[in-house]
Design a protein around this motif. Structure first.
Motif, short mmCIF file in Angstrom:
data_model
loop_
_atom_site.label_atom_id
_atom_site.label_comp_id
_atom_site.label_asym_id
_atom_site.label_seq_id
_atom_site.Cartn_x
_atom_site.Cartn_y
_atom_site.Cartn_z
N PHE A 36 0.84 -1.21 0.00
CA PHE A 36 0.00 0.00 0.00
C PHE A 36 0.88 1.26 0.00
CE2 PHE A 36 -3.49 -2.81 1.01
CZ PHE A 36 -4.61 -2.14 0.52
N ASP A 37 1.97 1.23 0.75
CA ASP A 37 2.87 2.39 0.80
C ASP A 37 3.57 2.62 -0.54
OD1 ASP A 37 2.19 2.95 3.39
OD2 ASP A 37 3.93 1.95 4.28
N LEU A 38 3.70 1.57 -1.32
CA LEU A 38 4.26 1.71 -2.68
C LEU A 38 3.21 2.25 -3.67
CD1 LEU A 38 6.42 -1.53 -3.17
CD2 LEU A 38 7.26 0.82 -2.98
N GLY A 39 1.97 2.36 -3.21
CA GLY A 39 0.90 2.83 -4.09
C GLY A 39 0.23 1.71 -4.86
N LEU A 40 0.34 0.48 -4.37
CA LEU A 40 -0.19 -0.68 -5.09
C LEU A 40 -1.46 -1.23 -4.46
CD1 LEU A 40 3.21 -2.53 -5.67
CD2 LEU A 40 1.90 -1.21 -7.35
N GLY A 41 -2.14 -0.43 -3.65
CA GLY A 41 -3.33 -0.92 -2.97
C GLY A 41 -4.39 -1.47 -3.88
N ASP A 42 -4.51 -0.91 -5.10
CA ASP A 42 -5.54 -1.38 -6.02
C ASP A 42 -5.20 -2.74 -6.64
OD1 ASP A 42 -3.40 -0.30 -7.42
OD2 ASP A 42 -4.64 0.43 -9.08
N ARG A 43 -3.96 -3.21 -6.42
CA ARG A 43 -3.57 -4.52 -6.96
C ARG A 43 -3.49 -5.60 -5.89
NH1 ARG A 43 1.65 -3.22 -10.58
NH2 ARG A 43 1.17 -1.05 -11.09
N VAL A 44 -3.62 -5.19 -4.64
CA VAL A 44 -3.61 -6.16 -3.53
C VAL A 44 -5.01 -6.75 -3.42
CG1 VAL A 44 -3.25 -6.49 -1.05
CG2 VAL A 44 -1.82 -4.87 -2.31
N VAL A 45 -5.11 -8.09 -3.52
CA VAL A 45 -6.44 -8.72 -3.60
C VAL A 45 -6.86 -9.44 -2.32
CG1 VAL A 45 -6.31 -8.94 -6.11
CG2 VAL A 45 -5.48 -10.82 -4.66
N SER A 46 -6.02 -9.41 -1.27
CA SER A 46 -6.37 -10.11 -0.04
C SER A 46 -5.61 -9.52 1.13
CB SER A 46 -6.06 -11.60 -0.17
OG SER A 46 -4.65 -11.80 -0.21
N ARG A 47 -5.92 -10.04 2.31
CA ARG A 47 -5.17 -9.71 3.52
C ARG A 47 -5.11 -10.96 4.39
NH1 ARG A 47 -8.80 -9.04 7.92
NH2 ARG A 47 -10.96 -8.88 7.24
N THR A 48 -4.15 -11.02 5.28
CA THR A 48 -4.11 -12.12 6.25
C THR A 48 -4.90 -11.70 7.50
OG1 THR A 48 -2.18 -11.47 7.56
CG2 THR A 48 -1.75 -12.64 5.49
N ARG A 49 -5.14 -12.64 8.37
CA ARG A 49 -5.89 -12.34 9.59
C ARG A 49 -5.16 -11.34 10.47
NH1 ARG A 49 -6.43 -17.23 11.03
NH2 ARG A 49 -5.02 -17.46 12.80
N PHE A 50 -3.83 -11.27 10.33
CA PHE A 50 -3.04 -10.40 11.19
C PHE A 50 -2.58 -9.11 10.52
CE2 PHE A 50 -2.31 -14.77 12.82
CZ PHE A 50 -2.95 -14.61 14.04
N ASN A 63 -10.16 -12.14 3.67
CA ASN A 63 -9.22 -12.67 4.64
C ASN A 63 -8.82 -14.08 4.23
OD1 ASN A 63 -7.98 -13.82 6.90
ND2 ASN A 63 -9.38 -12.88 8.36
N ILE A 64 -7.50 -14.30 4.01
CA ILE A 64 -7.04 -15.62 3.57
C ILE A 64 -6.43 -16.43 4.70
CG2 ILE A 64 -6.73 -14.99 1.15
CD1 ILE A 64 -3.68 -14.70 1.78
N GLY A 65 -6.70 -16.04 5.95
CA GLY A 65 -6.21 -16.80 7.10
C GLY A 65 -4.90 -16.25 7.64
N GLY A 66 -4.31 -16.99 8.58
CA GLY A 66 -3.05 -16.57 9.17
C GLY A 66 -1.88 -16.88 8.27
N PRO A 67 -0.74 -16.20 8.46
CA PRO A 67 0.44 -16.45 7.62
C PRO A 67 0.89 -17.91 7.61
CG PRO A 67 0.71 -14.42 8.84
CD PRO A 67 -0.53 -15.06 9.38
N LYS A 68 0.66 -18.63 8.71
CA LYS A 68 1.06 -20.04 8.77
C LYS A 68 -0.12 -20.99 8.52
CE LYS A 68 5.02 -19.30 11.82
NZ LYS A 68 6.04 -19.44 10.76
N SER A 69 -1.28 -20.44 8.19
CA SER A 69 -2.45 -21.28 7.92
C SER A 69 -3.30 -20.63 6.82
CB SER A 69 -3.27 -21.47 9.19
OG SER A 69 -3.63 -20.20 9.74
N LEU A 70 -2.69 -20.45 5.68
CA LEU A 70 -3.36 -19.78 4.56
C LEU A 70 -4.48 -20.65 3.99
CD1 LEU A 70 -0.12 -18.50 2.80
CD2 LEU A 70 -1.70 -17.13 4.17
N ASP A 71 -5.57 -20.01 3.58
CA ASP A 71 -6.72 -20.71 3.00
C ASP A 71 -6.48 -20.88 1.51
OD1 ASP A 71 -9.22 -21.36 1.86
OD2 ASP A 71 -10.28 -20.40 3.53
N GLU A 72 -6.07 -22.07 1.12
CA GLU A 72 -5.69 -22.31 -0.28
C GLU A 72 -6.89 -22.24 -1.22
OE1 GLU A 72 -2.73 -25.40 -0.96
OE2 GLU A 72 -2.22 -25.34 1.19
#
Length: 265
Positions: A36-50, A63-72
């Motif tokens: 987001f700080d690079l100005g790419l927020g419109d290309r980011v399609v998900s976030r993790t729980r944290f 939300n695609i889950g935690g970094p160690k438990s991603l929802d494939e």
């Protein structure tokens, strides 16, 4: 149709990245903020729980889950053309499985130079290299004005309670301790995050004990028990993000470290 570029990630993998990538998944909270700080927020399609930042903008993302438990399954639905992961933050087996289906770039960060290189390389593969390089210059300039101690202060950085866990020298956090003019009490051993007992802490005799806000949320009430273990030590609660987040969050770290050092002195 986008072009492609060939890049080598920090694990030595040669990957082909659609350029510029249009559907980016970040599997690491600090990387999400960085994009987001690079100005790419419109290309980011998900976030993790944290993921935490930018607080208002990430709420709209799946939300695609935690970094160690991603929802494939969710990842498949999102159809990413680039996944940004980290060898420490993410589960190795899961990342290897994702590599069979997607373009996955994996970072490995052990010190501040690794962090600078990662910022530039991530900027390059996302089409924002110039902005990433400027970011690095700003961070480096901020770090050069951090007050320097005549003698390094022996420090112990705690990340967990029950059992006590701290950081060794083979960590990015250790690199930030050095930036502050502190010397890590943990000098040897294979574990990067060793378990220590109260007796061990007493034997190390640190001048300074830093209690991190993450992953265990140390608070004011915990300072007393460490003061009992090492009565002569200074005990400080610190913002774990400032010591452990290795991308654009470093833009805030210089000022934070300066204030911390002045407080300790």
């Amino acid at each position: 149709m986008s072009d492609c570029i060939q890049v080598t990630d920090d694990l030595g993998q040669e990957i082909t990245v659609p350029f510029p990538p249009q559907r980016i998944i970040s599997a690491v909270p600090s990387t999400t903020e960085f994009l987001f700080d690079l100005g790419l927020g419109d290309r980011v399609v998900s976030r993790t729980r944290f993921c935490r930042y930018p607080e208002q903008k990430i709420q709209r993302l799946p939300n695609i889950g935690g970094p160690k438990s991603l929802d494939e399954e969710k990842i498949a639905w999102l159809k990413p053309d680039l996944i940004l992961a980290n060898e420490e933050e993410n589960d190795q087996a899961q990342i290897e499985a994702l590599m069979e289906k997607y373009c996955v770039y994996v970072s490995k960060i052990r010190n501040v130079e690794d962090a600078y290189n990662n910022i530039v390389k991530t900027g390059k593969i996302t089409g924002c290299e110039a902005k990433a390089r400027e970011m690095v210059k700003t961070i480096q300039a901020d770090f050069t004005v951090i007050p320097k101690r005549a003698k390094k202060m022996k420090a112990l950085y705690l990340i967990w309670k029950d059992p006590y866990m701290c950081v060794s020298r083979d960590t990015f956090v250790n690199s930030m301790l050095e930036v502050c003019g502190f010397e890590n009490c943990i000098t040897d051993g294979d574990a990067r995050y060793p378990v220590v007992t109260a007796e061990t802490i007493k034997g190390l005799n640190p001048e300074l004990i830093l209690l991190s806000s993450e992953p265990f949320p140390f608070a004011e009430k915990h300072k007393k028990e460490f003061q009992q273990i090492v009565p002569g030590a200074k005990i400080e609660l610190v913002d774990g993000e400032m010591f452990a987040w290795y991308e654009s969050h470093l833009l805030q770290a210089g000022g934070y470290f300066t204030a911390l050092i002045k407080k300790i002195h």
